[in-house]
Design a protein around this motif. Structure first.
Motif, PDB file in Angstrom:
ATOM      1  N   CYS A 165       0.831  -1.214   0.000  1.00 27.10           N
ATOM      2  CA  CYS A 165       0.000   0.000   0.000  1.00 27.10           C
ATOM      3  C   CYS A 165       0.863   1.261   0.000  1.00 27.10           C
ATOM      4  O   CYS A 165       1.869   1.333   0.716  1.00 27.10           O
ATOM      5  CB  CYS A 165      -0.907  -0.006   1.235  1.00 27.10           C
ATOM      6  N   TYR A 166       0.450   2.236  -0.822  1.00 25.57           N
ATOM      7  CA  TYR A 166       1.117   3.546  -0.832  1.00 25.57           C
ATOM      8  C   TYR A 166       0.103   4.593  -0.408  1.00 25.57           C
ATOM      9  O   TYR A 166      -1.010   4.668  -0.945  1.00 25.57           O
ATOM     10  CB  TYR A 166       1.649   3.867  -2.225  1.00 25.57           C
ATOM     11  N   LEU A 167       0.472   5.425   0.571  1.00 25.87           N
ATOM     12  CA  LEU A 167      -0.409   6.475   1.084  1.00 25.87           C
ATOM     13  C   LEU A 167      -0.143   7.775   0.345  1.00 25.87           C
ATOM     14  O   LEU A 167       0.981   8.271   0.345  1.00 25.87           O
ATOM     15  CB  LEU A 167      -0.177   6.682   2.579  1.00 25.87           C
ATOM     16  N   VAL A 168      -1.175   8.313  -0.303  1.00 27.65           N
ATOM     17  CA  VAL A 168      -1.109   9.626  -0.946  1.00 27.65           C
ATOM     18  C   VAL A 168      -1.808  10.618  -0.024  1.00 27.65           C
ATOM     19  O   VAL A 168      -3.010  10.504   0.220  1.00 27.65           O
ATOM     20  CB  VAL A 168      -1.778   9.601  -2.332  1.00 27.65           C
ATOM     21  N   ASP A 220       4.992   9.534   0.672  1.00 25.13           N
ATOM     22  CA  ASP A 220       5.861  10.577   0.132  1.00 25.13           C
ATOM     23  C   ASP A 220       6.515  11.372   1.254  1.00 25.13           C
ATOM     24  O   ASP A 220       5.856  11.720   2.239  1.00 25.13           O
ATOM     25  CB  ASP A 220       5.031  11.513  -0.757  1.00 25.13           C
ATOM     26  N   TYR A 221       7.789  11.658   1.090  1.00 25.97           N
ATOM     27  CA  TYR A 221       8.508  12.496   2.048  1.00 25.97           C
ATOM     28  C   TYR A 221       9.145  13.713   1.369  1.00 25.97           C
ATOM     29  O   TYR A 221       9.945  14.412   1.987  1.00 25.97           O
ATOM     30  CB  TYR A 221       9.606  11.684   2.746  1.00 25.97           C
ATOM     31  N   LEU A 222       8.795  13.954   0.104  1.00 28.56           N
ATOM     32  CA  LEU A 222       9.413  15.048  -0.646  1.00 28.56           C
ATOM     33  C   LEU A 222       8.410  16.126  -1.025  1.00 28.56           C
ATOM     34  O   LEU A 222       8.687  16.957  -1.885  1.00 28.56           O
ATOM     35  CB  LEU A 222      10.083  14.491  -1.911  1.00 28.56           C
ATOM     36  N   ASP A 223       7.250  16.110  -0.383  1.00 30.35           N
ATOM     37  CA  ASP A 223       6.216  17.135  -0.608  1.00 30.35           C
ATOM     38  C   ASP A 223       5.802  17.213  -2.084  1.00 30.35           C
ATOM     39  O   ASP A 223       5.640  18.298  -2.648  1.00 30.35           O
ATOM     40  CB  ASP A 223       6.719  18.501  -0.124  1.00 30.35           C
ATOM     41  N   LYS A 224       5.609  16.060  -2.705  1.00 30.56           N
ATOM     42  CA  LYS A 224       5.190  16.018  -4.107  1.00 30.56           C
ATOM     43  C   LYS A 224       3.700  16.303  -4.241  1.00 30.56           C
ATOM     44  O   LYS A 224       2.919  16.084  -3.319  1.00 30.56           O
ATOM     45  CB  LYS A 224       5.503  14.635  -4.700  1.00 30.56           C
ATOM     46  N   PHE A 238       1.363   9.577  -7.110  1.00 31.10           N
ATOM     47  CA  PHE A 238       0.859   8.406  -7.824  1.00 31.10           C
ATOM     48  C   PHE A 238       1.962   7.766  -8.674  1.00 31.10           C
ATOM     49  O   PHE A 238       2.028   6.545  -8.802  1.00 31.10           O
ATOM     50  CB  PHE A 238      -0.344   8.779  -8.698  1.00 31.10           C
ATOM     51  N   LYS A 239       2.835   8.591  -9.246  1.00 32.51           N
ATOM     52  CA  LYS A 239       3.972   8.045  -9.999  1.00 32.51           C
ATOM     53  C   LYS A 239       4.898   7.254  -9.086  1.00 32.51           C
ATOM     54  O   LYS A 239       5.414   6.199  -9.465  1.00 32.51           O
ATOM     55  CB  LYS A 239       4.743   9.175 -10.684  1.00 32.51           C
ATOM     56  N   ALA A 240       5.095   7.769  -7.860  1.00 32.00           N
ATOM     57  CA  ALA A 240       5.931   7.062  -6.887  1.00 32.00           C
ATOM     58  C   ALA A 240       5.305   5.719  -6.534  1.00 32.00           C
ATOM     59  O   ALA A 240       6.008   4.703  -6.407  1.00 32.00           O
ATOM     60  CB  ALA A 240       6.127   7.906  -5.636  1.00 32.00           C
ATOM     61  N   THR A 244      -3.323   1.940  -3.607  1.00 27.30           N
ATOM     62  CA  THR A 244      -2.995   3.332  -3.303  1.00 27.30           C
ATOM     63  C   THR A 244      -4.157   3.914  -2.524  1.00 27.30           C
ATOM     64  O   THR A 244      -5.319   3.825  -2.956  1.00 27.30           O
ATOM     65  CB  THR A 244      -2.759   4.145  -4.579  1.00 27.30           C
ATOM     66  N   ALA A 245      -3.853   4.505  -1.385  1.00 25.71           N
ATOM     67  CA  ALA A 245      -4.885   5.090  -0.521  1.00 25.71           C
ATOM     68  C   ALA A 245      -4.707   6.600  -0.496  1.00 25.71           C
ATOM     69  O   ALA A 245      -3.611   7.095  -0.204  1.00 25.71           O
ATOM     70  CB  ALA A 245      -4.783   4.514   0.882  1.00 25.71           C
TER      71      ALA A 245
END
Length: 428
Positions: free
Chosen positions: A332-335, A362-366, A372-374, A383-384
Motif C-alpha cells: 500500500c502507498y499512502l497519498v 511521500d517524504y518530498l512534498d510532491k 501516484f507516480k511514486a 494506493t490510498a
C-alpha cells in the motif's frame, strides 16, 4: 576526494541483493530438511589455524591470505575458507561431546583471498558451506552430495555435473605420493617454480597447478585410484552404491584433486555445463577431511563438507537466463494532500506496518500526480488517498492498482480492509 571501492570487492545494490536473499533462503531451507544447523564464526582467526590446516604448500597460504598483525603483535588472517574455522569452533566449544552426533553444520559469509580479480572470482567473496563432523559412514558422504545437488535444483539450475574421486586414506596417499615423485622428478625442470618446490613436500598439488595444466606429464600422471588400498577402495565403492540407490548421477574423474591439504577419501566438485558460463566451470568443491580436527587440538574426528561461492552460483543462474533484477513491490502507498492529512498519514503508515502490511508514503512534498507516480514505481498493490475532504468526513479512498477499482472506506476500517484484501489474494 573520490574514494572508490577496493579492487576485487563489490557493492550489491537493491535489485541484485534480492537474488542473494533468494539463494540464501533456498540453501537454508534445504539444510533444514537435512537437519543441518547454522554456525557463525569470526571473519578473522589466528594465522596458524590456516597454515596448519589448509597447508603451507597451497596457493592460499603461500600467495592469497590477507594476514596482518594487530596492536598486540598477534598474527591474524582474514578467513580464506570456512572449514578450518568450523573445525576450530568444533574443538574449542567441545561439540565432539554433544549428545547429537554427527554435528551437521552450515555457514554463510564473506571469505578473503588475494588473487587476480576476474569474472566470478573476487578478493572478498561469499561462501555457503556445510560440514558434517563425527561420522565415518559412507552414507553421510552421499547425504552431503545429495544436499548440495538439491540446493542447485532448488534455485533452478539444471545444467550441472557431479564429479567424484577418491584420495584414499593416509597409506594410499603415501603410496600415490611416491609414484607422483617418481613420475615428475626427471622432468620437474619443465615445470613452474611452485611445482618444483611442491615435488617433495606435496606432489599432489602439482596436479592442481594452473600454469602447467597442459604439460603432457599431467595427463600421464599416476592415478590415485590405482593406489587405493582395500579399505579405501571399499569406502569409495560404498559411497557410489549409496548414490546409485538414491539415483544421483555422477562422473568419476581420477585426476580430480582439491586444493587443500586436509582432504582424504571422497573428493568432489560440481561443474556448470550451461552455455555461456565461461572457461572455469567449477561451482562447488568439497570432500572428506579425516584428521583435520586433530590438527587443531581435538580428538580424532572424521568429517566431510563442501563450500560454494554465491558469486559463481549467480553466474550460473544468469548463464541459464534464470535471473532478472528484482523490482520493488509494496502492499500500500499512502497519498496525502494537505498538512493535516500528511500528519495523519504518519499514524496510518505506522498502523499498516504494525499489521504486517508493507507500506510507504511521500517524504518530498510532491503533488498528487507525483505521489501516484511514486506508487507506480514501487508497484504498490493499493494506493490510498487522504485529502482534506476525506479527513473531514473521516474516510479514505482506496484504489486497487491492478483492477482500477476504487472504493471509499471509513478511516476506522482502513487497516482491516487492506489486510483482508491482501490476505484474500484478491489482487494481482
Amino acid at each position: 576526494m573520490n574514494i572508490q571501492i577496493p579492487r576485487g570487492t563489490q557493492d550489491i545494490l537493491p535489485g541484485e541483493s534480492e537474488i542473494w536473499q533468494f539463494i540464501e533462503t533456498k540453501a537454508q531451507d534445504v539444510c533444514r530438511r537435512y537437519n543441518f544447523r547454522e554456525i557463525r564464526t569470526p571473519i578473522f582467526e589466528h594465522t596458524e589455524l590456516f597454515t596448519r590446516t589448509v597447508g603451507d604448500t597451497t596457493d592460499i597460504v603461500q600467495k592469497e591470505m590477507y594476514t596482518f598483525k594487530d596492536r598486540g603483535d598477534r598474527n591474524l588472517t582474514l578467513r580464506p575458507e570456512g572449514t578450518a574455522s568450523v573445525a576450530r569452533a568444533y574443538v574449542q566449544n567441545k561439540l565432539f561431546g554433544s549428545a547429537t552426533q554427527p554435528n551437521k553444520l552450515y555457514y554463510y559469509g564473506p571469505m578473503f583471498r588475494y588473487e587476480r580479480p576476474q569474472s566470478g572470482r573476487m578478493r572478498q567473496f561469499v561462501q555457503f558451506g556445510v560440514e558434517a563432523m563425527g561420522s565415518a559412514d559412507p552414507a553421510i558422504d552421499a547425504e552431503v552430495l545429495a544436499l548440495v545437488m538439491d540446493i542447485y535444483k532448488e534455485v533452478g539450475i539444471t545444467n550441472t555435473k557431479l564429479v567424484l574421486n577418491s584420495l584414499g586414506d593416509k597409506e594410499s596417499r603415501e603410496a600415490h605420493r611416491q609414484a607422483l615423485i617418481d613420475h615428475f622428478k626427471p622432468s620437474i625442470h619443465e615445470f613452474c617454480s611452485d611445482c618444483q618446490m611442491r615435488l617433495e613436500k606435496n606432489p599432489l598439488r602439482i596436479l592442481d597447478c594452473k600454469k602447467d595444466r597442459d604439460n603432457p606429464l599431467m595427463k600421464s600422471a599416476p592415478s590415485i585410484l590405482d593406489y587405493l588400498n582395500d579399505e579405501s577402495r571399499e569406502y569409495f565403492e560404498q559411497v557410489k552404491v549409496h548414490l546409485d540407490r538414491i539415483g544421483l548421477p555422477y562422473v568419476i574423474d581420477p585426476t580430480l584433486v582439491r586444493g587443500l591439504d586436509y582432504y582424504y577419501h571422497t573428493a568432489f566438485e560440481v561443474m556448470a555445463e550451461g552455455e555461456g558460463f565461461g572457461a572455469i566451470t567449477t561451482l562447488c568443491g568439497g570432500g572428506r577431511y579425516d584428521g583435520l580436527v586433530e590438527e587443531v587440538g581435538g580428538p580424532s574426528t572424521p568429517g566431510i563438507g563442501f563450500a560454494f561461492s554465491i558469486e559463481r552460483l549467480i553466474m550460473a543462474l544468469k548463464a541459464e537466463n534464470l535471473v532478472k533484477e528484482a523490482s520493488p513491490s509494496i502492499d500500500c502507498y499512502l497519498v496525502a494532500l494537505g498538512d493535516e492529512a500528511k500528519d495523519k498519514s504518519v499514524e496510518l503508515l505506522y498502523l499498516l506496518r504494525q499489521a504486517g502490511i508493507s507500506a510507504d508514503k511521500d517524504y518530498l512534498d510532491k503533488k498528487m500526480k507525483g505521489q501516484f507516480k511514486a506508487a507506480d514505481r514501487l508497484n504498490a498493490r493499493f494506493t490510498a488517498v487522504l485529502g482534506e475532504n476525506e479527513l473531514a468526513e473521516d474516510r479514505i479512498e482506496i484504489k486497487n492498482m491492478a483492477t482500477g477499482e476504487q472504493v471509499s472506506q471509513p478511516l476506522a476500517d482502513f487497516i482491516e480492509y487492506i489486510k483482508k484484501e491482501i490476505e484474500g489474494g484478491q489482487v494481482g
